[in-house]
Design a protein around this motif. Structure first.
Motif, mmCIF file in Angstrom:
data_model
loop_
_atom_site.group_PDB
_atom_site.id
_atom_site.type_symbol
_atom_site.label_atom_id
_atom_site.label_comp_id
_atom_site.label_asym_id
_atom_site.label_seq_id
_atom_site.Cartn_x
_atom_site.Cartn_y
_atom_site.Cartn_z
ATOM 1 N N ARG A 75 0.683 -1.453 0.003
ATOM 2 C CA ARG A 75 -0.056 0.179 -0.269
ATOM 3 C C ARG A 75 0.678 1.229 0.170
ATOM 4 N NH1 ARG A 75 -5.144 -0.987 3.229
ATOM 5 N NH2 ARG A 75 -4.987 -3.535 3.463
ATOM 6 N N VAL A 76 0.721 2.480 -0.381
ATOM 7 C CA VAL A 76 0.758 3.434 0.485
ATOM 8 C C VAL A 76 0.715 3.898 1.693
ATOM 9 C CG1 VAL A 76 0.946 6.071 -0.555
ATOM 10 C CG2 VAL A 76 0.315 4.012 -2.341
ATOM 11 N N THR A 77 1.870 5.015 2.184
ATOM 12 C CA THR A 77 1.394 5.124 3.115
ATOM 13 C C THR A 77 1.661 6.748 3.377
ATOM 14 O OG1 THR A 77 2.213 4.942 5.329
ATOM 15 C CG2 THR A 77 4.057 4.771 4.520
ATOM 16 N N SER A 78 1.018 7.752 4.056
ATOM 17 C CA SER A 78 1.538 9.094 3.552
ATOM 18 C C SER A 78 1.867 9.509 5.203
ATOM 19 C CB SER A 78 -0.502 9.581 3.852
ATOM 20 O OG SER A 78 -1.247 9.172 5.395
ATOM 21 N N GLY A 79 2.693 8.925 5.782
ATOM 22 C CA GLY A 79 3.361 9.413 6.854
ATOM 23 C C GLY A 79 3.196 10.417 8.106
ATOM 24 N N ARG A 80 3.695 11.460 8.478
ATOM 25 C CA ARG A 80 3.423 12.685 9.233
ATOM 26 C C ARG A 80 2.122 13.381 8.331
ATOM 27 N NH1 ARG A 80 3.520 17.338 9.679
ATOM 28 N NH2 ARG A 80 5.140 18.301 7.661
ATOM 29 N N LEU A 81 2.125 13.412 7.311
ATOM 30 C CA LEU A 81 1.397 14.972 6.551
ATOM 31 C C LEU A 81 -0.169 14.106 6.855
ATOM 32 C CD1 LEU A 81 2.676 16.063 3.224
ATOM 33 C CD2 LEU A 81 2.174 17.189 6.061
ATOM 34 N N GLY A 82 0.079 13.093 7.074
ATOM 35 C CA GLY A 82 -1.386 11.967 6.319
ATOM 36 C C GLY A 82 -1.802 11.351 7.966
ATOM 37 N N SER A 83 -0.980 12.184 8.788
ATOM 38 C CA SER A 83 -1.579 11.596 10.151
ATOM 39 C C SER A 83 -1.767 12.755 11.604
ATOM 40 C CB SER A 83 -0.205 10.476 10.991
ATOM 41 O OG SER A 83 0.531 11.572 11.217
ATOM 42 N N VAL A 84 -1.886 13.990 11.139
ATOM 43 C CA VAL A 84 -2.631 14.959 11.306
ATOM 44 C C VAL A 84 -4.030 15.900 10.826
ATOM 45 C CG1 VAL A 84 -0.466 15.537 12.136
ATOM 46 C CG2 VAL A 84 -1.437 16.597 10.115
ATOM 47 N N LEU A 85 -4.831 15.737 11.584
ATOM 48 C CA LEU A 85 -6.143 16.824 11.231
ATOM 49 C C LEU A 85 -7.104 15.935 11.085
ATOM 50 C CD1 LEU A 85 -4.427 20.127 9.142
ATOM 51 C CD2 LEU A 85 -5.213 19.691 11.648
ATOM 52 N N ASP A 86 -7.333 15.543 9.913
ATOM 53 C CA ASP A 86 -8.666 14.436 9.326
ATOM 54 C C ASP A 86 -7.868 13.424 9.777
ATOM 55 O OD1 ASP A 86 -10.598 16.740 8.887
ATOM 56 O OD2 ASP A 86 -10.179 16.347 6.692
ATOM 57 N N GLY A 87 -6.450 12.915 9.615
ATOM 58 C CA GLY A 87 -6.031 11.737 9.906
ATOM 59 C C GLY A 87 -5.459 11.181 10.790
ATOM 60 N N ALA A 88 -5.438 11.789 12.154
ATOM 61 C CA ALA A 88 -5.841 11.945 13.676
ATOM 62 C C ALA A 88 -7.245 11.978 13.538
ATOM 63 C CB ALA A 88 -5.539 13.401 14.374
ATOM 64 N N SER A 89 -8.051 11.878 13.350
ATOM 65 C CA SER A 89 -9.870 11.501 13.430
ATOM 66 C C SER A 89 -9.776 10.640 12.758
ATOM 67 C CB SER A 89 -10.279 12.717 12.739
ATOM 68 O OG SER A 89 -10.115 13.847 13.928
ATOM 69 N N ARG A 90 -9.125 10.335 12.113
ATOM 70 C CA ARG A 90 -9.627 8.875 10.758
ATOM 71 C C ARG A 90 -8.280 8.129 10.602
ATOM 72 N NH1 ARG A 90 -13.173 11.303 5.513
ATOM 73 N NH2 ARG A 90 -13.723 9.223 5.534
ATOM 74 N N PRO A 91 -7.698 6.990 11.578
ATOM 75 C CA PRO A 91 -6.806 6.801 11.221
ATOM 76 C C PRO A 91 -6.425 5.541 10.294
ATOM 77 C CG PRO A 91 -7.492 6.665 13.709
ATOM 78 C CD PRO A 91 -8.476 7.168 12.927
ATOM 79 N N GLY A 92 -5.826 5.898 9.027
ATOM 80 C CA GLY A 92 -5.524 5.311 7.654
ATOM 81 C C GLY A 92 -6.470 5.406 7.344
ATOM 82 N N HIS A 93 -7.258 6.791 7.129
ATOM 83 C CA HIS A 93 -7.904 7.099 5.881
ATOM 84 C C HIS A 93 -7.126 7.941 4.363
ATOM 85 C CE1 HIS A 93 -10.995 9.629 3.642
ATOM 86 N NE2 HIS A 93 -10.328 10.742 3.889
ATOM 87 N N PHE A 94 -6.293 8.512 4.676
ATOM 88 C CA PHE A 94 -5.440 8.655 3.882
ATOM 89 C C PHE A 94 -4.386 7.778 3.539
ATOM 90 C CE2 PHE A 94 -6.079 13.075 6.113
ATOM 91 C CZ PHE A 94 -7.080 13.541 4.715
#
Lengths: 306, 306
Positions: A137-156
């Motif tokens: 898979r693709v992993t989005s790193g730090r930019l994907g784990s904040v804000l909407d990514g913090a509320s929706r783990p794995g979403h990005f």
């Protein structure tokens, strides 16, 4: 080649879609796109009047006028326009609305005929993920784990995984410019797609499209159809507060309190960030205000450049 | 177009490499590959005698005859052959040999002239990762976290991240078959690359190439040059034990004890697995025996199908 006014061809299979793409691109007449690209776009290298060009608009269906702006811009800039319609299970978390997310392919296709799409790629989950969920898979790193990514783990991670695959499937099999269109409403997603395209050296130009709002100011979203009339009125606190913040009428603390005080609205986050890094900054021109909130059980997002 | 006997062109920049690829593919005469593909290959759909085809051999340089087999097969099957030479920092862990990994581009290019490459893509780290380490990456999941992935956390994520990028950079900009060549010595990497190509819908055929061994049976590896004469003799316990296991002369426990008893050798793992899933199985024909061990400070791997 179907005319913009005709019904788009709907492809369910990857191979069928790729064959149709090759056919349309090969058959595309040697002409500039439907409308001339602006001088500004050409000077920015965002559009070239080559003999064939392909615009992809990735969607989850349940189309509305916001998607219409994406498809119409793609139509202006390309000889062939493809729209994908796929509700991607990877980007929904447990307890989110994957099951009830609206699936309205028939009316989507009617809208896409009006918007001017040539091809609709509407694969099943089994067509996209034939071995079950993908191992790699693709992993989005730090930019994907904040804000909407913090509320929706794995979403990005899920969103980038499917966007990467859709881009690989759609990449023109013949020499042609390739552009993909993303709405600015999903600001964090747009930033991450840009990063992925750069980090992965994907051969596509990412074209952002501004938020489209209803007359009352609410940003268009497929999830707005979950709202009843009272929730819809409550949801207006989001764009109104963003505008007040941009006008300097409220500071961030007061803006958060205003949203939380609204009946039936639960604030997830309201932040002002550097649009390139998502790092919080003091409100200032050019900074990006991002909001996410639950209205009833519906999670809505919106944003505004200050 | 350079002939196989001529010196390959060395490209340092991504844009330069892509322009050279387009030039060579466009300029490739409409002929079958240098040597006819075998009937078996054609019947397996692994080679087509199209007007132009591109073979990519991704390497970290420090080339040896094992790479020679990869490049020569690519030469047989394609009109244009590109070899990448890039020591990818993402796939080395802390304390591993990234700094001392041999960098021998000049002699690599001489060898590649003999092997028959047309183009060498030898980017700097700054060219591949201009913003520093990429934010968005490939993640290898369960298959990348066992065996070599357990011993080298993050190794396969880093390897897939660069292979994905190299494939995107190299993907033919004109209609042409596209094949990428990987050695079977890196069995887990090969499996993961195959999974990535399927999961990401990358438009490339992955071509595996059997292990090449020295006369004494040691699998060729760029890291063999780290070994002194005594270590080199000790290292032979790896292929010898794999052969004894395949012949049924040793069971797995005895095979592990034999390797651990060898002077200067520290066993990392010796397992027999299903080659598609890497799940341990009883030794049986078709199962894959995988070994990893430190010989002195040098980590070596080898494998054998039972």
């Amino acid at each position: 080649m179907s005319t913009p006014a005709g019904a788009p061809r709907v492809c369910r299979g990857i191979d069928e879609f790729r064959a149709a793409l090759a056919d349309r691109l090969g058959a595309a007449p040697e002409r500039a796109p439907q409308e001339q690209t602006s001088r500004q776009q050409v000077s920015q290298g965002q559009a070239s009047p080559g003999p064939a060009s392909l615009g992809l608009v990735p969607t989850m269906g349940a189309l509305h006028e916001g998607h219409g702006h994406l498809v119409r811009l793609a139509r202006q800039e390309n000889t062939v326009v493809a729209v994908s319609v796929f509700v991607n299970p990877l980007q929904f978390g447990p307890g989110e609305d994957f099951e009830r997310y609206p699936r309205t392919l028939e009316s989507d296709v009617e809208l896409l005929a009006r918007f001017g799409a040539d091809l609709v790629f509407a694969p099943s989950v089994a067509e996209m993920y034939p071995g079950g969920e993908p191992l790699v898979r693709v992993t989005s790193g730090r930019l994907g784990s904040v804000l909407d990514g913090a509320s929706r783990p794995g979403h990005f991670d899920g969103a980038l995984t499917v966007v990467n695959k859709l881009l690989n499937i759609t990449a023109p099999p013949v020499p042609a410019a390739f552009r993909a269109y993303f709405g600015e409403k999903d600001a964090q997603q747009l930033l991450l797609v840009r990063r992925m395209v750069a980090d992965f050296a994907l051969p596509v130009d990412v074209r952002p499209v501004p938020i489209v709002r209803d007359d009352d100011g609410l940003a268009l979203s497929s999830r707005n159809r979950y709202l009843d009339a009272a929730q819809r009125r409550s949801a207006l606190v989001l764009p109104r507060t963003l505008r007040a913040l941009a006008a300097g009428e409220l500071d961030l603390g007061a803006a958060r309190r205003r949203i939380d005080a609204e009946d039936g609205v639960r604030l997830d986050h309201l932040v002002v960030v550097d649009p390139r890094t998502l790092v919080p900054v003091e409100p200032a021109p050019g900074a990006l205000a991002l909001v996410a909130a639950h209205v009833g059980s519906t999670r809505l997002i919106d944003n505004l450049v200050l």
